[in-house]
Structures are given as structure tokens and as C-alpha cells.
Scaffold this active site. Structure first.
Site, PDB file in Angstrom:
ATOM      1  N   GLY A  54       3.974   4.295   3.401  1.00 47.28           N
ATOM      2  CA  GLY A  54       3.742   3.057   2.666  1.00 47.28           C
ATOM      3  C   GLY A  54       3.955   1.875   3.581  1.00 47.28           C
ATOM      4  O   GLY A  54       4.479   2.024   4.693  1.00 47.28           O
ATOM      5  N   LYS A  55       3.540   0.720   3.159  1.00 53.25           N
ATOM      6  CA  LYS A  55       3.753  -0.502   3.948  1.00 53.25           C
ATOM      7  C   LYS A  55       3.528  -1.682   3.018  1.00 53.25           C
ATOM      8  O   LYS A  55       2.760  -1.586   2.048  1.00 53.25           O
ATOM      9  CB  LYS A  55       2.726  -0.557   5.096  1.00 53.25           C
ATOM     10  CG  LYS A  55       3.120  -1.455   6.235  1.00 53.25           C
ATOM     11  CD  LYS A  55       4.014  -0.757   7.231  1.00 53.25           C
ATOM     12  CE  LYS A  55       4.491  -1.685   8.323  1.00 53.25           C
ATOM     13  NZ  LYS A  55       5.351  -0.980   9.280  1.00 53.25           N
ATOM     14  N   SER A  56       4.178  -2.801   3.339  1.00 52.56           N
ATOM     15  CA  SER A  56       3.940  -3.996   2.538  1.00 52.56           C
ATOM     16  C   SER A  56       3.917  -5.204   3.465  1.00 52.56           C
ATOM     17  O   SER A  56       4.350  -5.110   4.622  1.00 52.56           O
ATOM     18  CB  SER A  56       5.047  -4.158   1.496  1.00 52.56           C
ATOM     19  OG  SER A  56       6.287  -4.291   2.152  1.00 52.56           O
ATOM     20  N   ASP A  73      10.398  -4.810   9.391  1.00 57.73           N
ATOM     21  CA  ASP A  73       9.229  -4.789  10.278  1.00 57.73           C
ATOM     22  C   ASP A  73       9.143  -6.205  10.874  1.00 57.73           C
ATOM     23  O   ASP A  73      10.100  -6.983  10.747  1.00 57.73           O
ATOM     24  CB  ASP A  73       7.969  -4.426   9.473  1.00 57.73           C
ATOM     25  CG  ASP A  73       6.802  -4.054  10.364  1.00 57.73           C
ATOM     26  OD1 ASP A  73       6.800  -2.955  10.919  1.00 57.73           O
ATOM     27  OD2 ASP A  73       5.880  -4.887  10.548  1.00 57.73           O
ATOM     28  N   VAL A 123       0.853  -1.190   0.000  1.00 64.76           N
ATOM     29  CA  VAL A 123       0.000   0.000   0.000  1.00 64.76           C
ATOM     30  C   VAL A 123       0.887   1.238   0.000  1.00 64.76           C
ATOM     31  O   VAL A 123       1.777   1.381   0.842  1.00 64.76           O
ATOM     32  CB  VAL A 123      -0.938   0.033   1.235  1.00 64.76           C
ATOM     33  CG1 VAL A 123      -1.723   1.338   1.274  1.00 64.76           C
ATOM     34  CG2 VAL A 123      -1.901  -1.148   1.209  1.00 64.76           C
TER      35      VAL A 123
END
Ligand code: NAD
Length: 421
Positions: free
Chosen positions: A94-96, A134, A49
Site C-alpha cells: 500500500g502507499k499514500s 516516507d 492505494v
């Protein structure tokens, strides 16, 4: 037998405006979102995202978890927008995430490497997303992504391949230097500066989640004169109003049984269904550093502290914060303002990777000193500004989070965009 796909592709998802008149959360729709799918079977293996790029490309970690959902990745990407904006970094949010059990991957490094490689190949085309470590990912995984991107770009000098890489490859050891804890310490010191009745010396501190963030926070607050009276991990909560022994806590943390192996003096131990009782122990500073929603309407009446210092992301929701502020006069310092030390370290690493003059300047000052001092000044300025805004409202009912949100949103659009790096 673990079967990975031959290839993953990032399939863009249509962005739908929220249909729900009463949404459970307040995240606006993201700018871009992708599903990572196996083109052979159509099976989803994860998500990316890019929430907002007004300040720059979306920077945020790659999470590996067996029960990961799109909503979780979206929520975390939005939180990164707020963090990066409030800290005046030149990055958006953002992040995945990959849907996989990290415990299996820890025992199968070749499978993990193949999965990371599939992720890197699939996400290379998403030029507005930058990854970082993360839950479930580490510095070597980030280096692998960086190497794949370097090959494709024909250079190692780029910000596309992520931050949080090994030191010998130009990275900053975010966890080994306890950078997130450093930002929590800076927030408490700023508070001490603003409130003549609040003193860190001899303040009693309770820490839920004695992991990386929690244990570093304990050490840093203890060095600054506080007394660590409570600590917990997933196995055990420990409480001693005279203070726990930090060396013994550290060796228990590193042992198989975690805090259950603590050999120092305790007055109470909590475990199983009683583990969360530690959150109710009397103290000045309560640090939730484990999981979301540690403090809710169910235990809000029994929380017995002056300040909640949010090490974890979303350990408490807005309604509970209002209640604690207005009925109990308990201050809650928002995650996206105070637990940003790690992402500030990532931003320095990215800039050093592409700007030689900046790298020289930072190295001259000493990398760790530079990063810690940047974290300290960023957090102090933000905490002071949010308090000044609250004071300007002339009402005790407004919560820290409201003004923090306003600040982060203003910095998304402010022209010219200020950068504190
Ligand atoms: P970690 O895995 O090192 O530590 C988590 C700790 O919480 C472990 O000791 C675990 O046993 C404990 N725990 C889990 N459930 C618990 C429960 N119910 N009660 C008590 N303890 C429990 O993780 P971390 O990197 O320290 O991250 C902790 C939190 O901080 C997470 O919410 C993470 O998203 C957030 N955070 C981390 C960073 C970072 O730089 N690592 C940055 C910002 C926010």
C-alpha cells in the site's frame, strides 16, 4: 496564507482494467484506491492505494510532495507488494500521499499537524492500509496518526496506526539505525559468498545520493573493507580513486552546503549539468540512492561497474537492465529485494505492538541485534535463492529482476503463507 480544508474524505475510485494495449508500466490494477478530497470544494489533496492484500493489509509509507500524482502512489504501492511479499512479511502493498510542499510544512509545524490529523481522520475507515514514514513524513507524524487511531479504537495495541514511530513510544528508528543500508550490505555480502571472484575488501564504491540511505551504505560498506571512491548529493559530486574520507563526508553532509563543503582531497568535482558524470566513474559497486531513472539508455554505455546496488526505488528500468546484463555483464540487484531493511523494521515494530510474547523474545535478544539479524538472513536467503534459480535456467541472458519478480509473485499466493518474522 495557507488554507487547509475543514475536513478530508477518502472517496473510493473505480478500478479500471488497463485500456492501453502497450502500457508504459506493468503494474496490475490495485485492489482499492481512494482520492482524498475536500468535500466542500471537491479539490484533491492526496491518494491512498491498497495494491494487494493477499499476504495481509497493505503496508507502505505516507509521502508528502507538491507534485504527487495518483500514478506515483500506485507505482509505489505495487513496489511495496513486491517488497513485502519477497521478504515473506505478513503484509500486502500500500502507499499514500498528500499533495503539499514539505518545505513549507517544515517551517509550519502547526499546519503539518493539522494536515496529518485530516489525513488520519479521512483514512481511518480504510482498514486494509497501514502507513509508515516516507519522503516528507517523520516518526512524530506517524505517532500522531497512531494516537488518533488509538483514541478511536479505545486501545494503543493495534497495527492500524502505522509503524516507524519514536523509540520511546515503542517504535524502531528506521533511519537512525540505517536499516535500509543494512539490507544493501547484506545483499553485497551474499554476492561475495556466491561469487569467488567478487570481493568486498578494497572494492571501489560510488554512491549517488549521499542522504540517509547513501551515507549509511557508505559507512557500512567501508566498515566491511570497501573503499568509497565517489559520492554525490544534489549540490556536488566528488571523486577520488584513493578513497574519500568518511568523517569529512559526514560533516559536509550535515553542513548547509552539503557535499560542496567537503574539505578532503578530491581528484574531480562534478556539479550542475555534469552532476550525473559521477555515475560513470569506474568502480566495482555503484549505488544509486537518490532518485528514479538515474541509469537509462542515455548513460548505460558509459556505466563502468560490476554491480548496481539499488538503494533508490526504480533507479533503472527493465530494458536497461537487460542491456547491461547481456551486453556489458553488469549485474543489477533489484530494489524490491535489496532495499527492504526499513520495511522489515516496520513489520517487527507492528508485531511487537500487538504480541507481548514476541516483544519479550525480541527484547531478550536485543532489539537492534534482532532486527539487523532478521534483515541479514532475509536478504541473504533471497539473493541466494534468486541466483540458484538463475543458474537453474542455464542461460546467462536472464536478469536478476525476472527471477526476483517470479519469487515475489509466487510468495503472494503460496499456501500456507510462510512468514520469516
Ligand atoms: P534523502 O532525502 O535522505 O537523500 C537523498 C539524497 O539524494 C540527498 O542527499 C539529495 O541531495 C540527493 N540527491 C537528490 N537528487 C540528486 C541527484 N540528481 N544527484 C545526486 N544526488 C541527488 O533520502 P533517502 O531516505 O536516503 O532515500 C533515497 C532513495 O532511497 C529514495 O529514492 C527513496 O525512495 C529510497 N528508499 C529509501 C528508504 C529509506 O529507508 N529511507 C527505503 C527504501 C528506498
Amino acid at each position: 496564507m495557507i488554507q487547509l480544508p475543514n475536513r478530508l474524505i477518502a472517496e473510493p475510485q473505480p478500478i479500471k482494467p488497463t485500456q492501453n494495449r502497450f502500457p508504459a508500466n506493468s503494474e496490475p490494477p490495485p485492489e482499492q484506491s481512494f482520492r482524498l478530497i475536500d468535500p466542500g470544494t471537491g479539490k484533491s489533496w492526496g491518494y491512498v492505494v491498497v495494491d494487494n492484500t493477499q499476504r495481509g493489509p497493505g503496508l507502505g509509507g505516507l509521502r508528502i510532495a507538491p507534485d504527487l500524482t495518483f500514478q506515483e502512489v500506485h507505482r509505489l504501492a505495487y513496489a511495496m507488494t513486491l517488497k513485502n511479499s519477497a521478504a515473506n512479511l505478513p503484509f500486502g502493498g500500500g502507499k499514500s500521499g498528500l499533495i503539499f510542499d514539505p518545505i513549507i510544512l517544515n517551517n509550519a509545524p502547526e499546519i503539518k499537524s493539522a494536515l496529518i490529523s485530516l489525513f488520519a481522520e479521512a483514512t481511518f475507515a480504510i482498514d486494509q492500509y497501514i502507513s509508515a514514514p516516507d519522503m516528507g513524513t517523520h516518526e512524530d507524524d506517524l505517532q500522531q496518526i497512531h494516537d488518533i487511531f488509538s483514541r478511536k479504537l479505545g486501545t494503543t495495541q493495534h497495527i492500524r496506526g502505522g509503524a516507524g514511530r519514536p523509540t520511546e513510544k515503542g517504535g524502531i528508528p528506521l533511519d537512525d539505525w540505517g536499516l535500509t543500508a543494512h539490507s544493501l550490505l547484506a545483499a553485497i555480502q551474499a554476492l561475495e559468498h556466491l561469487d569467488e571472484h567478487f570481493h568486498l575488501r578494497k572494492a571501489r564504491v560510488v554512491i549517488q545520493g549521499y542522504g540517509n540511505v547513501g551515507s549509511w551504505t557508505a559507512r557500512k560498506l567501508h566498515q566491511a573493507g570497501a573503499l568509497i571512491t565517489g559520492a554525490s548529493d544534489i549540490h556536488m559530486g566528488l571523486w577520488n580513486p584513493e578513497g574519500l574520507d568518511l568523517d569529512l563526508l559526514q560533516s559536509a553532509r550535515q553542513s548547509r552546503g552539503g557535499l560542496s563543503s567537503y574539505t578532503g582531497k578530491v581528484i574531480k568535482r562534478f556539479s550542475g549539468a555534469n552532476l550525473d558524470w559521477l555515475l560513470e566513474a569506474p568502480c566495482e559497486i555503484l549505488v544509486p540512492a537518490a532518485r528514479p531513472d538515474a541509469i537509462t539508455s542515455k548513460n548505460a554505455d558509459r556505466i563502468d561497474c560490476r554491480v548496481i546496488l539499488q538503494g533508490a526505488n526504480t533507479p533503472i528500468n527493465k530494458m536497461t537492465e537487460y542491456y547491461l546484463n547481456n551486453r556489458r555483464r553488469i549485474l543489477s540487484l533489484s530494489d524490491f529485494i535489496v532495499n527492504v531493511g526499513g520495511v522489515i523494521g516496520c513489520a517487527v515494530e507492528l508485531k511487537m505492538g500487538v504480541e507481548d510474547t514476541y516483544k519479550e523474545r525480541v527484547q531478550k535478544q536485543g532489539l537492534r541485534e534482532y532486527v539487523e539479524s532478521l534483515i541479514h538472513s532475509t536478504i541473504s536467503r533471497n539473493v541466494e535463492e534468486i541466483f540458484a534459480r538463475l543458474k537453474g535456467r542455464g542461460s546467462n541472458d536472464a536478469i536478476f529482476r525476472e527471477e526476483a519478480l517470479a519469487l515475489a509473485r509466487e510468495r503472494l499466493t503460496s499456501q500456507p503463507r510462510e512468514i520469516w518474522l
